[in-house]
Design a protein around this motif. Structure first.
Motif, short mmCIF file in Angstrom:
data_model
loop_
_atom_site.label_atom_id
_atom_site.label_comp_id
_atom_site.label_asym_id
_atom_site.label_seq_id
_atom_site.Cartn_x
_atom_site.Cartn_y
_atom_site.Cartn_z
N ARG A 83 0.84 -1.20 0.00
CA ARG A 83 0.00 0.00 0.00
C ARG A 83 0.87 1.25 0.00
O ARG A 83 0.59 2.23 -0.70
N ALA A 84 1.93 1.24 0.80
CA ALA A 84 2.85 2.38 0.85
C ALA A 84 3.50 2.58 -0.52
O ALA A 84 3.56 3.71 -1.02
N LYS A 85 3.95 1.50 -1.12
CA LYS A 85 4.61 1.59 -2.43
C LYS A 85 3.65 2.15 -3.47
O LYS A 85 4.04 3.00 -4.28
N GLN A 86 2.41 1.69 -3.44
CA GLN A 86 1.40 2.18 -4.38
C GLN A 86 1.18 3.69 -4.21
O GLN A 86 0.97 4.41 -5.18
N ALA A 87 1.26 4.17 -2.97
CA ALA A 87 1.08 5.59 -2.68
C ALA A 87 2.39 6.37 -2.79
O ALA A 87 2.45 7.54 -2.41
N LYS A 88 3.43 5.72 -3.28
CA LYS A 88 4.76 6.33 -3.45
C LYS A 88 5.33 6.84 -2.12
O LYS A 88 5.86 7.94 -2.02
N ILE A 89 5.19 5.99 -1.11
CA ILE A 89 5.75 6.27 0.22
C ILE A 89 6.83 5.22 0.47
O ILE A 89 6.57 4.02 0.34
N GLU A 90 8.03 5.68 0.81
CA GLU A 90 9.09 4.75 1.17
C GLU A 90 9.15 4.64 2.69
O GLU A 90 9.05 5.65 3.39
N ILE A 91 9.29 3.42 3.19
CA ILE A 91 9.34 3.18 4.63
C ILE A 91 10.80 2.99 5.05
O ILE A 91 11.54 2.23 4.43
N ILE A 92 11.18 3.71 6.10
CA ILE A 92 12.49 3.52 6.72
C ILE A 92 12.22 2.92 8.10
O ILE A 92 11.54 3.53 8.92
N LEU A 93 12.71 1.70 8.31
CA LEU A 93 12.52 1.02 9.60
C LEU A 93 13.69 1.33 10.53
O LEU A 93 14.84 1.11 10.16
N SER A 94 13.38 1.83 11.71
CA SER A 94 14.41 2.06 12.72
C SER A 94 14.72 0.74 13.40
O SER A 94 13.86 0.14 14.05
N THR A 95 15.96 0.27 13.21
CA THR A 95 16.38 -1.00 13.78
C THR A 95 17.67 -0.82 14.57
O THR A 95 18.46 0.05 14.25
N PRO A 96 17.92 -1.61 15.58
CA PRO A 96 17.02 -2.60 16.15
C PRO A 96 15.94 -1.94 17.02
O PRO A 96 16.19 -0.92 17.65
N VAL A 97 14.79 -2.50 16.99
CA VAL A 97 13.65 -2.18 17.83
C VAL A 97 12.97 -0.85 17.50
O VAL A 97 11.80 -0.82 17.16
N CYS A 98 13.73 0.26 17.59
CA CYS A 98 13.10 1.58 17.52
C CYS A 98 14.17 2.65 17.24
O CYS A 98 15.35 2.34 17.13
N LEU A 99 13.73 3.90 17.15
CA LEU A 99 14.66 5.01 16.93
C LEU A 99 15.78 4.99 17.95
O LEU A 99 16.96 5.09 17.60
#
Length: 166
Positions: A83-99
């Motif tokens: 869904r994000a890709k279709q809306a042209k949104i790139e996701i950046i995952l904060s790893t490990p766990v969180c910011l």
């Protein structure tokens, strides 16, 4: 007279701490880049809710690039990535766990296996020079040399985005 259009970038963090940290980076890297950078805080919640909210809130806005920075503590289903890709949104995952876990690793402080977001916050927040929701609080621990030396792919990506290199 030739009209030059500025590139536009939207970065939405999961919450106010992500917004503060990205604003800290913005202050270091986004001067004279030919790009207008907008940084906002989301309302948290599930990855699905955050993607839906970003789409709803910004469907009318004409950003060249849109990024959503979220914690990995809640898995992101493939349907949400789609869904994000279709809306042209790139996701950046904060790893490990969180910011906070990601920032601890930037400082070469190991995040123990099985650590929760609360554990990571309890380790990082006392090291900041103020509230984690204020961009100035990140200045002392995360000056430009520390960020430039980081090998965390999320930090490298954020740095390049804000410099308008991607």
């Amino acid at each position: 007279m030739r009209h030059v259009r500025l590139a536009t970038l939207l970065v939405v963090g999961e919450g106010p701490a992500e917004k503060a940290f990205v604003n800290h980076l913005k202050g270091m890297y986004s001067r004279d880049t030919g790009q207008k950078v907008t940084v906002e805080a989301g309302d948290g919640g599930s990855p699905s809710t955050m993607v839906k909210n970003l789409i709803r809130k910004h469907s009318h806005a004409d950003f060249d690039r849109r990024f959503l920075m979220i914690d990995e503590d809640i898995p992101v289903p493939e349907s949400v990535h789609a869904r994000a890709k279709q809306a042209k949104i790139e996701i950046i995952l904060s790893t490990p766990v969180c910011l906070e876990g990601m920032l601890l690793e930037v400082l070469s402080q190991r995040v123990a296996e099985g650590s929760s977001a609360s554990d990571c916050k309890a380790l990082l927040h006392p090291q900041l020079s103020g509230s984690p929701t204020r961009s100035q609080s990140y200045r002392e621990l995360f000056p430009e040399p520390v960020i430039n030396q980081s090998r965390k792919h999320q930090i490298i990506k954020l740095r390049a985005l804000l410099r308008n290199e991607l």
